[in-house]
Design an enzyme around this catalytic site. Structure first.
Site, PDB file in Angstrom:
ATOM      1  N   LYS A  31       0.839  -1.212   0.000  1.00  0.00           N
ATOM      2  CA  LYS A  31       0.000   0.000   0.000  1.00  0.00           C
ATOM      3  C   LYS A  31       0.869   1.255   0.000  1.00  0.00           C
ATOM      4  O   LYS A  31       1.747   1.421   0.843  1.00  0.00           O
ATOM      5  CB  LYS A  31      -0.906   0.025   1.234  1.00  0.00           C
ATOM      6  CG  LYS A  31      -1.824   1.243   1.269  1.00  0.00           C
ATOM      7  CD  LYS A  31      -2.855   1.125   2.358  1.00  0.00           C
ATOM      8  CE  LYS A  31      -2.478   1.812   3.644  1.00  0.00           C
ATOM      9  NZ  LYS A  31      -2.550   3.277   3.602  1.00  0.00           N
ATOM     10  N   ASP A  56      -3.730   4.214  -1.906  1.00  0.00           N
ATOM     11  CA  ASP A  56      -4.665   4.706  -0.891  1.00  0.00           C
ATOM     12  C   ASP A  56      -4.732   6.231  -0.991  1.00  0.00           C
ATOM     13  O   ASP A  56      -4.117   6.933  -0.192  1.00  0.00           O
ATOM     14  CB  ASP A  56      -4.178   4.244   0.487  1.00  0.00           C
ATOM     15  CG  ASP A  56      -5.181   4.527   1.583  1.00  0.00           C
ATOM     16  OD1 ASP A  56      -6.339   4.869   1.265  1.00  0.00           O
ATOM     17  OD2 ASP A  56      -4.809   4.406   2.768  1.00  0.00           O
ATOM     18  N   LYS A  58      -7.753   7.989  -1.301  1.00  0.00           N
ATOM     19  CA  LYS A  58      -9.010   8.477  -0.704  1.00  0.00           C
ATOM     20  C   LYS A  58      -9.601   9.642  -1.505  1.00  0.00           C
ATOM     21  O   LYS A  58      -9.791  10.753  -0.996  1.00  0.00           O
ATOM     22  CB  LYS A  58      -8.808   8.865   0.754  1.00  0.00           C
ATOM     23  CG  LYS A  58      -8.411   7.679   1.637  1.00  0.00           C
ATOM     24  CD  LYS A  58      -8.460   8.018   3.115  1.00  0.00           C
ATOM     25  CE  LYS A  58      -8.096   6.844   4.007  1.00  0.00           C
ATOM     26  NZ  LYS A  58      -6.700   6.413   3.910  1.00  0.00           N
ATOM     27  N   ASP A  61     -14.296  14.224  -4.556  1.00  0.00           N
ATOM     28  CA  ASP A  61     -14.476  15.466  -5.311  1.00  0.00           C
ATOM     29  C   ASP A  61     -15.765  15.309  -6.111  1.00  0.00           C
ATOM     30  O   ASP A  61     -16.489  14.321  -5.950  1.00  0.00           O
ATOM     31  CB  ASP A  61     -13.251  15.710  -6.217  1.00  0.00           C
ATOM     32  CG  ASP A  61     -12.985  17.199  -6.449  1.00  0.00           C
ATOM     33  OD1 ASP A  61     -13.955  17.924  -6.763  1.00  0.00           O
ATOM     34  OD2 ASP A  61     -11.835  17.631  -6.324  1.00  0.00           O
ATOM     35  N   PRO A  63     -18.145  14.270  -9.225  1.00  0.00           N
ATOM     36  CA  PRO A  63     -18.018  13.029 -10.026  1.00  0.00           C
ATOM     37  C   PRO A  63     -17.079  13.171 -11.217  1.00  0.00           C
ATOM     38  O   PRO A  63     -16.235  12.289 -11.468  1.00  0.00           O
ATOM     39  CB  PRO A  63     -19.463  12.766 -10.467  1.00  0.00           C
ATOM     40  CG  PRO A  63     -20.300  13.355  -9.381  1.00  0.00           C
ATOM     41  CD  PRO A  63     -19.553  14.585  -8.928  1.00  0.00           C
ATOM     42  N   THR A 116     -11.575   6.474  10.950  1.00  0.00           N
ATOM     43  CA  THR A 116     -11.508   5.950  12.321  1.00  0.00           C
ATOM     44  C   THR A 116     -11.045   7.014  13.311  1.00  0.00           C
ATOM     45  O   THR A 116     -11.142   6.825  14.518  1.00  0.00           O
ATOM     46  CB  THR A 116     -10.567   4.721  12.394  1.00  0.00           C
ATOM     47  OG1 THR A 116      -9.392   5.014  11.645  1.00  0.00           O
ATOM     48  CG2 THR A 116     -11.226   3.502  11.813  1.00  0.00           C
ATOM     49  N   ARG A 177      -2.549  -5.114  14.960  1.00  0.00           N
ATOM     50  CA  ARG A 177      -1.341  -5.181  15.778  1.00  0.00           C
ATOM     51  C   ARG A 177      -1.111  -6.617  16.245  1.00  0.00           C
ATOM     52  O   ARG A 177      -1.950  -7.179  16.957  1.00  0.00           O
ATOM     53  CB  ARG A 177      -1.477  -4.280  17.015  1.00  0.00           C
ATOM     54  CG  ARG A 177      -1.457  -2.792  16.687  1.00  0.00           C
ATOM     55  CD  ARG A 177      -0.095  -2.368  16.171  1.00  0.00           C
ATOM     56  NE  ARG A 177      -0.029  -0.956  15.802  1.00  0.00           N
ATOM     57  CZ  ARG A 177      -0.236  -0.468  14.580  1.00  0.00           C
ATOM     58  NH1 ARG A 177      -0.556  -1.289  13.591  1.00  0.00           N
ATOM     59  NH2 ARG A 177      -0.113   0.821  14.328  1.00  0.00           N
ATOM     60  N   GLN A 186      -3.090   4.004  16.970  1.00  0.00           N
ATOM     61  CA  GLN A 186      -4.316   3.251  16.662  1.00  0.00           C
ATOM     62  C   GLN A 186      -5.040   2.962  17.976  1.00  0.00           C
ATOM     63  O   GLN A 186      -4.469   2.370  18.890  1.00  0.00           O
ATOM     64  CB  GLN A 186      -3.981   1.934  15.942  1.00  0.00           C
ATOM     65  CG  GLN A 186      -3.321   2.115  14.579  1.00  0.00           C
ATOM     66  CD  GLN A 186      -4.313   2.507  13.490  1.00  0.00           C
ATOM     67  OE1 GLN A 186      -5.453   2.862  13.767  1.00  0.00           O
ATOM     68  NE2 GLN A 186      -3.859   2.468  12.249  1.00  0.00           N
ATOM     69  N   ARG A 207       3.397   0.079  10.621  1.00  0.00           N
ATOM     70  CA  ARG A 207       4.551   0.165  11.518  1.00  0.00           C
ATOM     71  C   ARG A 207       4.988  -1.136  12.188  1.00  0.00           C
ATOM     72  O   ARG A 207       6.194  -1.315  12.398  1.00  0.00           O
ATOM     73  CB  ARG A 207       4.300   1.266  12.562  1.00  0.00           C
ATOM     74  CG  ARG A 207       4.397   2.655  11.937  1.00  0.00           C
ATOM     75  CD  ARG A 207       3.694   3.708  12.736  1.00  0.00           C
ATOM     76  NE  ARG A 207       2.251   3.511  12.714  1.00  0.00           N
ATOM     77  CZ  ARG A 207       1.381   4.270  13.384  1.00  0.00           C
ATOM     78  NH1 ARG A 207       1.818   5.271  14.124  1.00  0.00           N
ATOM     79  NH2 ARG A 207       0.094   4.031  13.291  1.00  0.00           N
TER      80      ARG A 207
END
Ligand code: C5P
Length: 228
Positions: A31, A56, A58, A61, A63, A116, A177, A186, A207
């Site tokens: 990723k 990634d 994200k 905006d 269409p 999240t 994790r 997190q 990480r």
């Protein structure tokens, strides 16, 4: 079986390349996120060719702009590409139509529902009356109905989403994790095994792999745990 994705979160293309080579035997996908893409662009992505790529970015905006962005990304042949479900039905449908122009090799579109990092209070502040759970479900249904292939979700949401959406939606899960590792920023984590048993298709791990003294060994240990 649940697959492993290593998140190569860095702006340094040499470091990303080194990590990619180290973890490639254990990861089905790599990723690359916003920080890598903004620093290195498409050229940087082309340097990381050890495994299929999850971009990634994200996207969020109007269409027409998102569709143009998806078309611009197609030559990189990412396996997964993220967009915000909050962009609405027309945006997601436009992204899917743009992706379809790549034919069978099109990227799969993953929708991000509620970040999240947003709790109930933060959501209320931006005008969302129901709690995060309700909003996640609402946006998940909308995204899949509009043409997304799956969702990025937290480990805690896997069971609810699987129940509500059935087996076909791809569920890709960060916030993983291994037992005993540092949670860092997190807040709600699960071990790889727990997330796999809950029904995740792919786990995203950053990480615990990239900050380990031996990233290759750390990725191999997680992959072995998933295969067990
Ligand atoms: O280092 P760590 O394992 O926490 O990295 C998780 C990766 O997943 C990061 O690239 C992060 O941006 C991403 N992510 C996340 N939570 C989300 C969506 C993406 O942690 N809700």
């Amino acid at each position: 079986m649940t697959g492993l994705i290593a998140a190569l979160d860095t702006t340094d293309p040499q470091r990303a390349r080194r990590w990619a080579t180290q973890v490639a035997p254990s990861c089905g996908m790599l990723k690359l996120g916003l920080e890598f893409y903004l620093a290195n662009g498409a050229e940087g992505v082309r340097m990381i060719d050890d495994r299929p790529i999850f971009l990634d970015l994200k996207l969020h905006d109007i269409p027409n702009t998102v569709a143009g962005g998806v078309r611009a990304i197609l030559p990189l042949r990412p396996e997964f590409l993220t967009l915000h479900a909050g962009g609405g039905r027309a945006m997601i449908a436009a992204a899917r139509a743009a992706a379809e122009t790549a034919g069978a090799a099109r990227p799969k579109l993953l929708a991000v529902t509620v970040l999240t990092s947003l709790d109930a209070e933060a959501l209320h502040e931006v005008g969302v009356a129901g709690g995060p759970r309700q909003q996640v479900l609402r946006l998940a249904r909308l995204a899949l109905d509009a043409g997304a292939d799956g969702l990025v979700c937290s480990a805690q949401e896997i069971a609810t989403l699987r129940d509500a959406l059935g087996p076909n939606a791809l569920l890709v899960v960060p916030g993983i994790r291994p037992a005993g590792s540092d949670a860092g920023d997190q807040a709600r984590t699960m071990t790889p095994r727990e997330a796999a048993e809950a029904g995740a298709d792919w786990l995203v791990v950053g990480r615990p792999i990239t900050a380990a003294p031996d990233p290759a060994a750390a990725a191999a240990a997680i992959a072995a745990d998933l295969a067990a």
